[in-house]
Each structure stands twice: as C-alpha cells, then as structure tokens.
Design an enzyme around this catalytic site. Structure first.
Site, PDB file in Angstrom:
ATOM      1  N   THR A   8       0.914  -1.077  -0.138  1.00 16.71           N
ATOM      2  CA  THR A   8      -0.026   0.075   0.228  1.00 16.71           C
ATOM      3  C   THR A   8       1.040   1.211  -0.080  1.00 16.71           C
ATOM      4  OG1 THR A   8      -1.898  -1.152   1.146  1.00 16.71           O
ATOM      5  CG2 THR A   8      -1.704   1.387   1.449  1.00 16.71           C
ATOM      6  N   PHE A  47       1.321   5.101   0.773  1.00 12.30           N
ATOM      7  CA  PHE A  47       0.868   6.178   1.816  1.00 12.30           C
ATOM      8  C   PHE A  47       1.606   7.283   1.333  1.00 12.30           C
ATOM      9  CE2 PHE A  47       0.071   2.044   3.905  1.00 12.30           C
ATOM     10  CZ  PHE A  47      -0.946   2.453   4.751  1.00 12.30           C
TER      11      PHE A  47
END
Length: 379
Positions: free
Chosen positions: A269, A271
């Site tokens: 992921t 960020f």
C-alpha cells in the site's frame, strides 16, 4: 522495396528542415504575443487549422489532424518556455521550503495505534507523537489546521482508495512525502474458538477475499483494520475475528489464528503525507498534479503527449467525478521528475496556463519501507 525506402528517407529529409522552420516561426510568434500581452493558447485558431487539415487530407484526415495537434502542442510548449508565464508557480519553485519545519508539529493518521497508517507515519517521521482520528475527512481537517496527515492512496492488489483521492481533489493540499508499505494481513480473534465472521476495512476485505470465500466467512466493513482489532479485543463478540496486521493483533492482545492471508503475497500500500504548505526538496523525484479537460477528442492524449516529449515517466493517472457536475472529471496524475529542473518547470507552467482546474500538488520523494522500519513498538 529499396526504392520506397529511399523515397521515405528523401521525404524525411525534407520534413525536418520544415519542422525546424516552423519552430522558428513559433519563436517569433511568442515574441509578438509577449509584446501584445496575449496568451499562448488560441483554441479558435487551432480548431480552424485542424478542421482545414482534416478536410484537405481526405481519408487520412484524422491522422493528419493528429499530426498537426502534436506539432501545435510542441509549439505551445516552446512558447510557454520562451515567455516564462505563470509567475506564481515560478515563485513557489524559488521560495518554497526545502524541508519540513522543525519541530515537526502534529502528525495525524486515520485509525488507531497499530494501523498500517501508523506504520507508514513511523517510516516517514520516526517516533514522533501521533494523533488518530476515525475518518479520512478528519485527517484533512487537521491538515487545514496546520497538522501533517498520513493517508493510504493505493494498494497494489485492491487499487485506489477513492475516498482519499476525492478529498485530495477537494482540498488540494500539498503532498510532501510518500512511502510504500508491505501489507501482510492476519486473522485474529479474542480466543481460540471458531470464527464465523470478520471485521475489517473494505480494502483489507477485498485483499483477503479468496481466504474469506474458501472458509465461508461472513465479512463486515469497518473503519480501519487496527480499529477492528481493538473492537474485537474490547467487546469480544462471539464468533467474530478481525483482519489486521500482526502488530495490531499483538498490541490489542488478540490471538493470531492465521497469517499471510491476503490474495497476493507481494501486497503493498502506498501512503502519502499531506501538508498545507509546499515542501520542495532539491532532490525530490515525484510530482503530483490535478486538472480537468474539455470534452474534445484527443484532449487527454494531447496532455499526456507533453510528458512523453519531455521524457517524463507517468506512474499514476486517476479520474474522479467533479462534485455537482454532469459527467465531468478531474484527473489526478503522478510522474517522475523534479520541479527544479528547468524543462520540468516549463511543462508544469505550460499545463497550468492551459488546463482548467489545474493544481500543482507537490514534488516529493517516495521510498519502500525497509523491513526493520516496520518494527513492533516496544511500549
């Protein structure tokens, strides 16, 4: 065949001097526009040229129009560079801070301690004091008050976090850093009993869909993976587990029943950190922009071509509906580059002058977290 190749070479030799001559005329036009205070882009004249070329080229009208669109796009880019328009962006490039202020101030994440956003914040800012809120919109509100916000924007398996992109396009704060975190989900519960349903964030549920389907587990969406773990630990609902990180499970005293349950093992992921002030390091390597486009054939192609001409690599493009509009969209775009490079600055200034709803969203560095950066807290 050899004869045709020779003819093509001869035509190419004629085309190049004509192209260079046209660019010289473009330079002279730029000087005239400078003296008259006129903008570089003249949509009506360009459309007249394209209509004429399309009509004169017969069956190849579309291809000829595309060729002329490319030439005019290159010409506009050259004129923007010569005229050095969009002074506010040039001033921002010169005067913006090169590093975040010290002391850092408040850093805000969505979720609770142990969330993946917590890990990302530690990777970006070390062991600074963090605040947690329950909604993504509350992170942006905190940034509006002077905090730095850390938010997930994209997962390699489940795709974009649309709610965050919508907020990016609404607030248009600056992105000042990014980190890619390896995501490894586990199934955790308050005891060893059978689990029949799980709580977690929608992205995590999507990332673990194969595991859930194979075991026939019901799922329920929750605001955050670590918040789901916290609820299961505190309320101990019968037959209910949480999909979360191993760190969150340990932090809240849950038993890890299975680990590495995501569909894709190499699951990551991205960020970002957002701030209301631009921070433009000299070695920044990624740029984010947003803009809208007119409903015209080839409008997106013409914009993307400018990046290809500049040798800049696009790494992300996202479209989101403009609130209150009817099938109109904002485009969010990431590409590799540094605003302190003259050619890149010229490109951004040129796009800013031509595109509606344009915003420069930042120039920053992005990195992948090293394994030891994801260490478990010892508190």
């Amino acid at each position: 065949m050899a004869c045709q190749r020779e003819e093509i070479d001869r035509i190419d030799q004629e085309l190049l001097p004509l192209f260079l001559k046209r660019m010289e005329c473009s330079r002279q036009v730029a000087e005239i526009k400078r003296a008259a205070g006129k903008p570089v882009l003249s949509p009506q004249r360009e459309q007249e040229i394209l209509d004429r070329v399309r009509a004169q080229a017969g069956d190849l009208g579309g291809s000829a129009a595309a060729l002329y669109q490319s030439i005019m796009s290159i010409s506009r880019a050259r004129q923007h560079g010569l005229l050095e328009q969009d002074a506010p962006l040039r001033q921002l490039e010169r005067e913006a801070r090169r590093q975040l202020p010290a002391p850092l101030g408040q850093v805000v994440c969505q979720g609770v301690q142990g969330a993946y956003s917590h890990q990302a914040a530690r990777c970006l800012f070390g062991e600074t004091e963090l605040s947690f809120v329950s909604e993504f919109s509350q992170v942006f509100h905190a940034v509006d008050q002077g905090a730095i916000g850390v938010l997930p924007v994209e997962n390699s398996a489940a795709g974009s976090v649309n709610a965050v992109y919508d907020l990016i396009l609404r607030y248009r704060f600056y992105i000042v850093g990014a980190v890619d975190i390896k995501i490894e989900h586990c199934l955790a519960a308050a005891g060893d009993g059978p689990v029949t349903r799980v709580l977690s964030h929608p992205q995590a549920l999507s990332q673990c869909s194969e595991f859930l389907d194979a075991r026939g587990l019901a799922s329920e969406e929750f605001s955050n993976t670590a918040a789901a773990a916290q609820l299961v630990a505190e309320q101990r609902p019968a037959g209910t587990g949480a999909i979360c990180s191993a760190e969150a499970a340990r932090r809240y005293g849950l038993t890890i029943l299975e680990q590495g349950i995501q569909n894709v093992k190499n699951n990551t992921t991205r960020f970002i950190a957002v701030f209301r002030e631009a921070i433009l390091p000299e070695d920044a390597s990624k740029i984010s922009l947003c803009f809208s486009l007119a409903h015209k054939t080839g409008s997106l192609h013409n914009v993307l071509q400018r990046f290809a001409i500049g040798g800049l690599n696009l790494t992300k493009i996202e479209s989101r509906p403009i609130p209150g509009s009817e099938f109109e969209y904002d485009f969010y775009l990431d590409f590799t580059g540094c605003i302190h490079t003259p050619e890149t600055l010229e490109l951004i200034c040129g796009l800013n002058a031509e595109l509606p709803r344009f915003s420069f969203l930042g120039n920053y560095s992005e990195f992948s977290a090293e394994p030891d950066a994801l260490r478990e807290d010892k508190e």
